[in-house]
Structures are given as structure tokens and as C-alpha cells.
Scaffold this motif. Structure first.
Motif, short mmCIF file in Angstrom:
data_model
loop_
_atom_site.label_atom_id
_atom_site.label_comp_id
_atom_site.label_asym_id
_atom_site.label_seq_id
_atom_site.Cartn_x
_atom_site.Cartn_y
_atom_site.Cartn_z
N PHE A 1 0.82 -1.22 -0.06
CA PHE A 1 -0.02 0.00 -0.09
C PHE A 1 1.02 1.49 0.01
CE2 PHE A 1 -1.96 3.10 2.69
CZ PHE A 1 -3.00 3.85 1.79
N PRO A 2 0.59 2.16 -0.91
CA PRO A 2 1.61 3.51 -1.29
C PRO A 2 1.07 4.60 0.04
CG PRO A 2 -0.09 3.29 -2.77
CD PRO A 2 -0.06 1.95 -2.02
N GLY A 3 1.18 4.29 1.00
CA GLY A 3 0.51 5.15 2.01
C GLY A 3 1.31 6.52 2.06
N ALA A 4 2.70 6.46 1.90
CA ALA A 4 3.43 7.61 1.78
C ALA A 4 3.05 8.73 0.88
CB ALA A 4 4.87 7.42 1.77
N MET A 5 2.22 7.95 -0.12
CA MET A 5 1.82 9.08 -1.37
C MET A 5 1.01 10.35 -0.76
SD MET A 5 -1.37 8.32 -3.90
CE MET A 5 -2.50 8.25 -2.74
N ALA A 6 0.07 10.01 0.20
CA ALA A 6 -0.87 10.76 0.89
C ALA A 6 0.22 12.18 1.48
CB ALA A 6 -1.76 10.43 1.81
N ALA A 7 1.18 11.73 2.19
CA ALA A 7 2.07 12.53 3.04
C ALA A 7 2.74 13.29 2.09
CB ALA A 7 2.97 11.69 3.72
N PHE B 1 4.97 5.21 9.98
CA PHE B 1 6.55 5.37 9.72
C PHE B 1 6.53 5.95 8.51
CE2 PHE B 1 10.63 3.65 9.24
CZ PHE B 1 11.33 4.27 10.38
N GLY B 2 6.10 5.08 7.32
CA GLY B 2 6.52 5.34 6.15
C GLY B 2 6.28 6.78 5.64
N GLY B 3 4.99 7.25 6.12
CA GLY B 3 4.59 8.57 5.74
C GLY B 3 5.48 9.47 6.44
N LEU B 4 5.74 9.43 7.63
CA LEU B 4 6.56 10.40 8.29
C LEU B 4 7.98 10.49 7.92
CD1 LEU B 4 5.77 9.85 12.21
CD2 LEU B 4 5.08 11.72 10.67
N THR B 5 8.42 9.21 7.23
CA THR B 5 10.00 9.13 6.52
C THR B 5 9.72 10.01 5.36
OG1 THR B 5 10.07 7.01 7.68
CG2 THR B 5 11.43 7.52 5.78
N ALA B 6 8.80 9.80 4.42
CA ALA B 6 8.68 10.45 3.43
C ALA B 6 8.72 11.93 3.63
CB ALA B 6 7.11 10.30 2.51
#
Length: 723
Positions: free
Chosen positions: A351-357, A402-407
Motif C-alpha cells: 500500500f503506497p501510504g506515503a503518497m498522501a504525505a 512510519f513510512g509517511g513520516l519518513t517521506a
């Protein structure tokens, strides 16, 4: 794209009213509720007693197995041995009794058998009357209690009254010692006879006559009694403590209650009932909980949007973008979760969760990007709960957050906003490391292929987020008229056709624009404005000069100034036209509105003083308004700063020997002149910010036009000195 912009403009017009703002949040909440409804629906299983289960059933919650807990408590209670207490006072009492018996015997002997004495005539004088043994025994019994007399044999009394004082004292000490030694140890009811034998053995070493020894043995045996008794209170206390130490036996969340094809016996059936799988009554609590959770999250976001964002246009723009990104991300999340359930795999890690971030970070700001990823992570724990016992998969929620904050952190680094794909690749590596950390923490045992699968999914998530971000950015930029950092960096590329046009056709203007860009960027960043917008806007602010480059002094290289031969009004029209021409050229090339505004507004309505005074000399009736730029005045802080930097750079460059004092005086004069001329009346820049701009411009100009060492002439030194 114009239709999309018009549509969103209409939506923003509706959002001016509080009713439509609330309605939008209600729609978003209902959308989220609809997506997560099936994920909180209680699971029902079909099982029958004494028949094999058709599926493996895991407990969805942790519940106490009260039946087994009580069984365990009973078993532990039975294992606690009875507690027996030692009555230490019994030994003292018996020693005191033996001592009293011997003391009484000694007293009787003294009273009934006194020493003989002679008087002056030589006749015996007796102090007491001589008694028979029977009388002595009777006197001794009177000194003792009936209970004691009852327990002592008659032969013992006789031996006591017949013995002399020394024998009695020896027998007393030996008997007391032996009784005390034996009674000091624990004597249960079953051990009394052995204890009596032991005390007799200890008395066997006394050097007294046989009758006295037998009497001592008899008394000692009489004194030996049970001194250890069952203690009910202590026994119950020990059992209570043992029962309290028993940990409740629980059916843990995720624990397998019954495996596929396993017989459902009474114990398994009871556990299924405890876990709620046999409850035929439908419960509404999960649905109420989900509704309450969504209400709380969206109430918090509504409060944030309503009270934290001051600019109305910006508020509605941000609200619409946030809503669209949320809907898109939630729909993607649900789609991935359905595919993962169908294939019975851990596909959710792709799932590309970091896209939104990434989108919110680039289009809006960091705070909203963090809020978005926390919201998605929270909802992700519910949507991705397919293989997880219960309704929450916290590991997946952690992965998304974690992925979103990293992005967000990666894109915050310099030069990364223009390299979304590179940021996605870096995010992929970090995602992979995070997934493996979760696997190792949970102590999962996987094959090499499964590890490879997790690695590919993590990489796919990072790259997919970057690709989707790059693909969706143009639609958001076009639909909302947003000038993103990526777009600005793209426009700052020296190979852009318009920048190359300035460089080739008006090289002096190009150099001037670069200098203005350096000054304006530093000043804007100093007051918290968009430094990148100021830099890119400065590159294009004089694009209109490319129509008539040689009419501007910075492009006149060793040629005659054409304005010397022109009338003031003609020169005026040519100079003023560059702002209007610049705006038209930028519009024709589809430039963002902010860049167009900078080109048209950087001069505001300032006066062309040189040509105005020239015209005034020719015609005293010349109006000042005829020699002013048409405007409009600066609407943004960035435009105001670029206008100041534009005038300052040109003025300082024309100075013969600029010094820090002269530069500061010039910058102050230009800013004060614009203030008095009302050029900042339509801009929200403050006097404090103008002071900061002045300080920043002076620092930058001092670095550019620093004083150089004046070397003596070469012929005076006799050598050639090169600067």
C-alpha cells in the motif's frame, strides 16, 4: 483543466458557508464509515458439538477462562500442606511442673525428718516429729494439685519421700534438663512415644539409686506430651495466598481455539462460547465504536481547519485538497486490503501510504501532511485487519505512519522536493528495513521466498508512492491553481525557453535578474515568506524587456543610449510597457498566476522620476500620474520584496565606490520612498518585516559589492601586480 478549476471554484464558493463545511466533513466521515463497516463486523462461525470444525478459529479478543481458573485454584489449594504450630510454652510449663514436684519433695523431707540436736544435759532435742513414709506421701500430695497427683504413680511419691536432699537435687536437675531438651523439639501426636523413650535414654546416665532413677523416668515420661498442633488459621492463610498467586487463565487474542478438522469437544465448545463465537445475538457495539472513532477524528480536524487557518481562500483550498487526497488514499487502501484478502497474502505492505504525505507536503504544508498520515495510519489498523485476530492491526498502522513520516522528512531536505522519485527509492529501503524490524520483533518464522516477498512489497510501496505523487501533482496543480515547489524548481531550470530567451537576447537583464533573485530569496526567507517563489519570480520579472532589450541600460554595451534621442513620453511608454508585456508573455506560456503577478506588480505604481523630470523641464504642465507605472501595487510580500531588491540592485550597481554605510543609506532611502509613496498599502508586509528585509539586503549587498584592496600602480612598485 479550466473546467476542473471552475468546478473546484464553485465548491470553494459553497464552503464559505459553515453549513457546507460541516456537510463536507459529514460526507467524508460517512465515506470512511462505509469503507470500514465490513472490517468491524463480528465474525460468526458454524460449529457443532462433537463434530469436526470446518475452519481454524482464532480468538478475536482476550477473555478469562473462569472455569479453568477455578480448577487451577482448587488444585493449588489442595497442594498446600496443613500447617502445624509448635507450642513452645508447653516445654516451659512441664519443666516448671517437674521442678515444683522435686521442690515439694525436698520441703516435705525437711519438715518431717529434721536434724537432731543435744541440750546441756546431753539429751536429744528434736525440732519436728518423725513421720512414716505413708504420712510423708500424704503431705507431698497435699502440696500438689489433684490433676498432678492423678498422673503420678504411687511408687514415684514413695521414692521421692525416701530420697535424701542431695539425690533429689541431682534427680531434679537431670530430669529438668532431659525434659527441656526433648520438649524443645517438635513432637507430633504420633511421635510422643518415641519422645518418651528418648527422655528415658537421656536420664540413663544419672548416678542415683535405682528407685530414684525409676521415679525420675516416670516423671519425665509424664512430662513429655504433644507440642505440635494443627493451625487452622495459618493453614487457611497459606491456602488463600496460594490461591491468590494463581494467574487467571486466559484465552489470548490470536490464540487458536480449534484447528480445521479438529473435533469440537465440550472444552473447545465452552472456549468458543467464551470468545463470543456462539453468540447468536447480533451486537451493535463495534459499529457504535467505529462511528464514535470517526466522529472524534473528524471533529478534531474540523476544529483545526476552522480555527488554525486564518486566510479564508487558503483555508478552503487546503480543505478541498485534504479531502480529495483522503478519499483517494482511503479508496486505494480498501482496494489493496480486498486484494490481500482474496489472495490470502500480506499484500497490504505494498500500500503506497506515503503518497498522501508526499502530496500534502508538496501542495500544502508539513503539519497537514503529518495529520493526514496519522489519520490514515489509524484507519489502516482497521481496514487491514483481515488476518489479524480482533479488529485492529497495529503493525500495519505503524508501517503506514512510519513510512509517511519518513517521506515528509526526506522531502524536507534541500533539493529533494524536485526529486520525488529519488525520495521514493530512499523510502523503499527504509520501508524494507522497517518491515523486517516488525517481522523480527514478532519472532516470525518465514521462508526465504516470504522474506523476498516482504522486501518486494516494501520497495513497491515506496516507489509506488513516488510515482503516484508525480502523476497526481499536475492534476492538483492545474485543478487548484497551486504553484508547488516542484513546479517552481522546474521553472528555475536555466534551460527553460524563456530563461534562455532572456540570456540570449538580454544578457544584462539576465544578470540583473539573477542578482535580484539572490537578494529577494534571502530577504523573503528572513521574514518567513516563500524564498523559492521570490527567486523564480525574480528570474522572470523583467521578461518583458526582451521585446526591446536595447532600450534598457543594463543591455547597452558600448552603444549610444537611444533614450537620448527620444521624447520623454516615448521613453516612458517603452519603459512602462515591459511590465505589461512581461505579464502577457508569461500568460501566453501558461505560467502560474503568482509569477505573472510578480512581473506586473514589481514596480507597482512607482514614478519614472528621470523621464518625468525631463518632461517637466520641457512642459511644466506635465502630470506626475502620466509617468507612473499602471500597477497594480504589490499584493504579496514576495512581490514587495522583489520590487525593493530590483531598485536596490540597480542603484547600488551604479554607485562608484559602494561602502556599507552608503549601501545602508541607499536601501533605507528606497524602502522609505516606497512606504511614503503608498506602494505597500495593498500588501500585508509589516514595518518590522521591512526592517528585516533592509538588514538582509544590506548583508547580501555587502557580500557582493565588498571593498577591494587598492593596489599601487605597477610602475611605482617596479613590478606587475594582478588583482
Amino acid at each position: 483543466m479550466n473546467r476542473i478549476q471552475k468546478f473546484f471554484t464553485k465548491i470553494k464558493g459553497l464552503l464559505v458557508h459553515r453549513f457546507f463545511q460541516v456537510l463536507l466533513f459529514i460526507i467524508l466521515g460517512l465515506f470512511a464509515y462505509g469503507l470500514m463497516f465490513s472490517n468491524v463486523k463480528p465474525e460468526k462461525v458454524e460449529v457443532e458439538l462433537f463434530k469436526p470444525s470446518e475452519q481454524t478459529i482464532r480468538s478475536t479478543k482476550t477473555v478469562e477462562d473462569t472455569y479453568k481458573t477455578e480448577q487451577e485454584k482448587e488444585e493449588i489449594s489442595k497442594q498446600v500442606a496443613d500447617v502445624y504450630s509448635l507450642k513452645k510454652e508447653y516445654a516451659k510449663n512441664k519443666v516448671d511442673l517437674i521442678s515444683s514436684i522435686f521442690d515439694s519433695a525436698i520441703e516435705v523431707n525437711k519438715e518431717t525428718d529434721p536434724d537432731k540436736e543435744h541440750d546441756e544435759d546431753g539429751k536429744e532435742n528434736k525440732k519436728g516429729t518423725i513421720k512414716t513414709d505413708a504420712q510423708k506421701v500424704s503431705i507431698l500430695k497435699e502440696k500438689l494439685t489433684d490433676e498432678v497427683n492423678k498422673n503420678i504413680e504411687e511408687s514415684v511419691f514413695l521414692a521421692l519421700v525416701q530420697a535424701d536432699e542431695d539425690e533429689l537435687k541431682i534427680a531434679k536437675d537431670s530430669t529438668i534438663t532431659a525434659v527441656n531438651n526433648v520438649m524443645s523439639s517438635r513432637i507430633a501426636a504420633s511421635d510422643v512415644e518415641n519422645a518418651k523413650k528418648k527422655v528415658v535414654e537421656e536420664l540413663g546416665y544419672m548416678s542415683i539409686n535405682s528407685d530414684m532413677k525409676k521415679a525420675s523416668n516416670s516423671l519425665a515420661r509424664t512430662a513429655i506430651i504433644q507440642n505440635v498442633f494443627f493451625d487452622k488459621d495459618k493453614t487457611e492463610e497459606q491456602r488463600r495466598k496460594a490461591v491468590e498467586s494463581v494467574e487467571p487463565i486466559r484465552i489470548l487474542q490470536g490464540q487458536i481455539i480449534v484447528e480445521e478438522n479438529q473435533l469440537v469437544d465440550r472444552d473447545v465448545y465452552r472456549q468458543l462460547e467464551l470468545a463470543g463465537f456462539l453468540n447468536t445475538e447480533s451486537t451493535i457495539y463495534p459499529y457504535i465504536g467505529l462511528l464514535l472513532f470517526i466522529f472524534l477524528t473528524f471533529a478534531a480536524f474540523y476544529y483545526f481547519f476552522y480555527f488554525s487557518i486564518s486566510k479564508k481562500d487558503n483555508k478552503y483550498n487546503q480543505l478541498l485538497i485534504f479531502s480529495l487526497v483522503f478519499i483517494l488514499s482511503m479508496a486505494t487502501m480498501k482496494t489493496v486490503s480486498i486484494l490481500a484478502d482474496l489472495k490470502n497474502s500480506n499484500l497490504e505492505y505494498i500500500f503506497p501510504g506515503a503518497m498522501a504525505a508526499m502530496l500534502i507536503k508538496i501542495l500544502l504544508n508539513d503539519k497537514l501532511a503529518v495529520a493526514m498520515i496519522i489519520l490514515l495510519g489509524s484507519y489502516g489498523t482497521i481496514i487491514f485487519n483481515g488476518d489479524t485476530p480482533g479488529n485492529l492491526d497495529f503493525s500495519m498502522g505503524l508501517y503506514i505512519i512510519f513510512g509517511g513520516l519518513t517521506a515528509i522528512i526526506i522531502l524536507s531536505r534541500p533539493n529533494f522536493k524536485s526529486k520525488v522519485l529519488v525520495a521514493g527509492l530512499l523510502l523503499s529501503l527504509i520501508n524494507m528495513a522497517f518491515v523486517f524490524s516488525l517481522i523480527f520483533i514478532m519472532d516470525g518464522h518465514y521462508t526465504r521466498m516470504e522474506y523476498l516477498y516482504y522486501a518486494v512489497a516494501a520497495i513497491g510501496s515506496g516507489v509506488g508512492s513516488a510515482v503516484l505523487t508525480m502523476g497526481l501533482l499536475p492534476f492538483f496543480e492545474a485543478g487548484f491553481g497551486i504553484l508547488s515547489s516542484i513546479k517552481l524548481i522546474e521553472l528555475s531550470n536555466p534551460n527553460h525557453p524563456l530563461l534562455r530567451k532572456i540570456l540570449i537576447e538580454a544578457p544584462g537583464t539576465y544578470h540583473h535578474s539573477v542578482m535580484v533573485a539572490n537578494l529577494a530569496e534571502s530577504a523573503c526567507e528572513a521574514i518567513g515568506s516563500n524564498g523559492l517563489l521570490a527567486r523564480v519570480g525574480s528570474y522572470y520579472h523583467d521578461i518583458g524587456k526582451t521585446k526591446r532589450p536595447h532600450f534598457f541600460i543594463e543591455n547597452q554595451m558600448n552603444v549610444e543610449n537611444p533614450h537620448d534621442r527620444l521624447q520623454p513620453e516615448t521613453s516612458r511608454d517603452i519603459i512602462i510597457a515591459h511590465a505589461v508585456d512581461g505579464g502577457e508573455m508569461l500568460r501566453s506560456h501558461k505560467f502560474p498566476k503568482e509569477i505573472v503577478d510578480i512581473a506586473e506588480q514589481h514596480h507597482g505604481t512607482t514614478l519614472l522620476k528621470f523621464f518625468y523630470h525631463k518632461a517637466k523641464k520641457q512642459d511644466d504642465a506635465t502630470l506626475e500620474s502620466a509617468y507612473r507605472y499602471p500597477g497594480p501595487r504589490a499584493k504579496m510580500k514576495e512581490v514587495a520584496v522583489i520590487g525593493i531588491a530590483d531598485s536596490v540592485e540597480a542603484a547600488v550597481r551604479s554607485m562608484q565606490h559602494p561602502t556599507p554605510e552608503k549601501i545602508e543609506e541607499l536601501v533605507s532611502f528606497i524602502i522609505q520612498d516606497r512606504i511614503q509613496d503608498g506602494q505597500f498599502d495593498e500588501c500585508d508586509i509589516t514595518m518590522r518585516e521591512l526592517s528585516i528585509v533592509k538588514h538582509s539586503l544590506c548583508e547580501s549587498l555587502n557580500g557582493i559589492f565588498h571593498s577591494r584592496i587598492e593596489y599601487p600602480e605597477a610602475d611605482k612598485l617596479g613590478q606587475k601586480v594582478k588583482e
